[in-house]
Scaffold this active site. Structure first.
Site, mmCIF file in Angstrom:
data_model
loop_
_atom_site.group_PDB
_atom_site.id
_atom_site.type_symbol
_atom_site.label_atom_id
_atom_site.label_comp_id
_atom_site.label_asym_id
_atom_site.label_seq_id
_atom_site.Cartn_x
_atom_site.Cartn_y
_atom_site.Cartn_z
ATOM 1 N N LYS A 1 55.416 70.944 5.494
ATOM 2 C CA LYS A 1 56.292 71.392 6.580
ATOM 3 C C LYS A 1 57.450 72.128 5.912
ATOM 4 O O LYS A 1 58.625 71.783 6.081
ATOM 5 C CB LYS A 1 56.749 70.173 7.409
ATOM 6 C CG LYS A 1 57.500 70.516 8.681
ATOM 7 C CD LYS A 1 56.635 71.102 9.785
ATOM 8 C CE LYS A 1 57.506 71.524 10.962
ATOM 9 N NZ LYS A 1 56.771 72.283 11.979
ATOM 10 N N ASP B 1 51.783 70.881 11.566
ATOM 11 C CA ASP B 1 51.481 70.981 12.998
ATOM 12 C C ASP B 1 50.285 71.901 13.224
ATOM 13 O O ASP B 1 49.365 71.593 13.985
ATOM 14 C CB ASP B 1 52.722 71.418 13.798
ATOM 15 C CG ASP B 1 53.450 72.617 13.205
ATOM 16 O OD1 ASP B 1 53.111 73.045 12.074
ATOM 17 O OD2 ASP B 1 54.365 73.138 13.871
ATOM 18 N N ASP C 1 48.445 60.285 6.276
ATOM 19 C CA ASP C 1 48.182 59.141 7.155
ATOM 20 C C ASP C 1 47.746 59.646 8.529
ATOM 21 O O ASP C 1 46.728 59.211 9.079
ATOM 22 C CB ASP C 1 49.457 58.288 7.276
ATOM 23 C CG ASP C 1 49.267 57.111 8.210
ATOM 24 O OD1 ASP C 1 48.244 56.410 8.073
ATOM 25 O OD2 ASP C 1 50.131 56.890 9.085
ATOM 26 N N ASP D 1 43.593 59.987 10.305
ATOM 27 C CA ASP D 1 43.152 59.377 11.565
ATOM 28 C C ASP D 1 42.552 60.446 12.470
ATOM 29 O O ASP D 1 41.509 60.242 13.100
ATOM 30 C CB ASP D 1 44.326 58.703 12.297
ATOM 31 C CG ASP D 1 44.426 57.214 11.995
ATOM 32 O OD1 ASP D 1 44.112 56.827 10.855
ATOM 33 O OD2 ASP D 1 44.820 56.442 12.896
HETATM 34 C C1 IPM Z 1 46.577 53.485 6.466
HETATM 35 C C2 IPM Z 1 47.371 52.572 7.334
HETATM 36 C C3 IPM Z 1 48.571 52.070 6.544
HETATM 37 C C4 IPM Z 1 49.406 53.259 6.197
HETATM 38 C C5 IPM Z 1 49.415 50.988 7.258
HETATM 39 C C6 IPM Z 1 48.580 49.799 7.660
HETATM 40 C C7 IPM Z 1 50.590 50.562 6.414
HETATM 41 O O1 IPM Z 1 47.729 53.211 8.510
HETATM 42 O O2 IPM Z 1 46.137 53.048 5.382
HETATM 43 O O3 IPM Z 1 46.368 54.635 6.856
HETATM 44 O O4 IPM Z 1 50.217 53.736 7.005
HETATM 45 O O5 IPM Z 1 49.262 53.770 5.081
HETATM 46 MG MG MG Z 2 46.843 55.128 8.771
#
Ligand code: IPM
Ligand code: MG
Length: 359
Positions: free
Chosen positions: A192, A224, A248, A252
């Protein structure tokens, strides 16, 4: 050579997916000669319940002397109210930091037969194979000062610090170039830099290093935009390298491209390739104890362990092939279920993988 593996089952669905994965380990050692010695220890909420802290020193000592660590999941609603410094997640962060596991590899690979389980159209995701490299021991997760503070007027401020030393950026970015060189040769650095100086430095370092890797096709993207592009046209990416927080979030996001976060493994490595291996998913308190959890992310994390830390590539191939095989045969836990497939639980899925292990 006998490999010493520390098992940290953790909380929530952690113990269930770990029991499932242990069956695969047992099969590898009984049927295919893998030599392992397993140790078990408490970590996260389970450790808090036992001795009041999320990463007991005894667990840390076992972790530092093991050849590799396999972790289930940590955390859950039961421990959300306790003091911030003692929450289960802090144990995980302390373990990453104290073992200097700065390199987090999060592959997002779509198994062909699961294209229908993705929320995106099959033509957008079929053949998807992205490697997200997340910096894991620096940035805003660890920066000081941090905390929640009460001001003189009685109102509170919360503060975290995004800070990166040049050396922290260089070591992860270098791995980005090296790994891209072993794959399709494209590296996208996500930052960013238009707003955050710490990531302006990040971008400068990536650009400078790029000159030493002329064969790698380098690009930069703001986070973004990267989030949008991952959904719009995910196959444009080969390797992504990014900061702790951005990695992180984007990992996801990328997991859903592959159908389910229940499919994604990860590796967290130190400078010598020693590491901790864990599914990307969390402890999933809503489905605990019901034989619903998908064990494949943990089983695939075992495969990453065999490949990256234990130097047992044949066993890694064998596990990955068995997972592809059971998915191809139509076995599905609820998270990846689609019409016409065979719905199974955690236990049955693990048994199917064990049965599919082949010489
Ligand atoms: C991940 C999880 C962890 C993180 C949490 C549980 C602390 O979300 O491994 O992605 O944020 O790194
Ligand atoms: Mg995570």
């Amino acid at each position: 050579m006998t490999h010493k593996i520390l098992i940290l089952a953790g909380d929530g669905i952690g113990p269930e997916v770990m029991t499932a994965t242990n069956k695969v380990v047992t099969a590898l050692s009984q049927r295919f000669g893998l030599q392992v010695e397993l140790e078990h220890a408490l970590m996260g909420g389970a450790a808090i319940d036992d001795c009041g802290e999320p990463l007991p020193e005894s667990t840390f000592n076992l972790a530092s002397s093991a050849d590799a660590i396999l972790l289930g999941a940590v955390g859950g609603p039961k421990w959300e109210k306790i003091d911030r410094s003692l929450r289960p997640e802090r144990g995980l962060l302390a373990l990453r930091s104290r073992l200097d596991l700065f390199c987090n590899l999060r592959p997002a690979v779509l198994f062909g037969p699961l294209a229908a389980a993705s929320t995106l159209r099959p033509e957008i995701v079929s053949g998807l194979d992205i490697m997200i490299i997340r910096e894991l021991t620096g940035g805003i997760y660890f920066g000081e000062p941090r905390g929640i503070e009460e001001l003189a007027d009685g109102t509170r401020v919360g503060r975290n610090t995004l800070i990166y030393a040049e050396s922290e950026i260089s070591r992860i970015v270098r791995l980005g170039f090296e790994i891209a060189g072993k794959r399709a040769g494209r590296l996208c650095s996500v930052d960013k830099a238009n707003v955050l100086e710490a990531t302006e430095l990040w971008r400068d370092i990536v650009t400078d290093m790029g000159a030493k890797y002329p064969a790698i096709e380098l690009s930069h993207m703001y986070v973004d935009n990267a989030a949008m592009q991952l959904v719009r046209e995910p196959k444009q990416f080969d390797v992504i390298v990014t900061t702790n927080l951005f990695g992180d979030i984007l990992s996801d996001l990328a997991s859903m491209l592959t159908g389910s976060i229940g499919m994604l493994p990860s590796a967290s490595l130190d400078a010598n390739g020693k590491g901790m291996f864990e599914p990307v998913h969390g402890s999933a308190p809503d489905i605990v104890g019901q034989n619903l959890a998908n064990p494949l992310a943990t089983i695939l994390s075992l495969a990453m362990m065999l490949r990256y830390s234990l130097n047992e590539p044949q066993h890694a191939d064998r596990v990955e092939a068995a997972v592809a095989d059971v998915v191809g045969q139509g076995y599905r836990t609820g998270d990846i279920f689609s019409d016409g497939m065979q719905r199974v639980g955690t236990v049955e899925m693990a048994d199917a993988v064990v049965a599919a292990l082949a010489a």
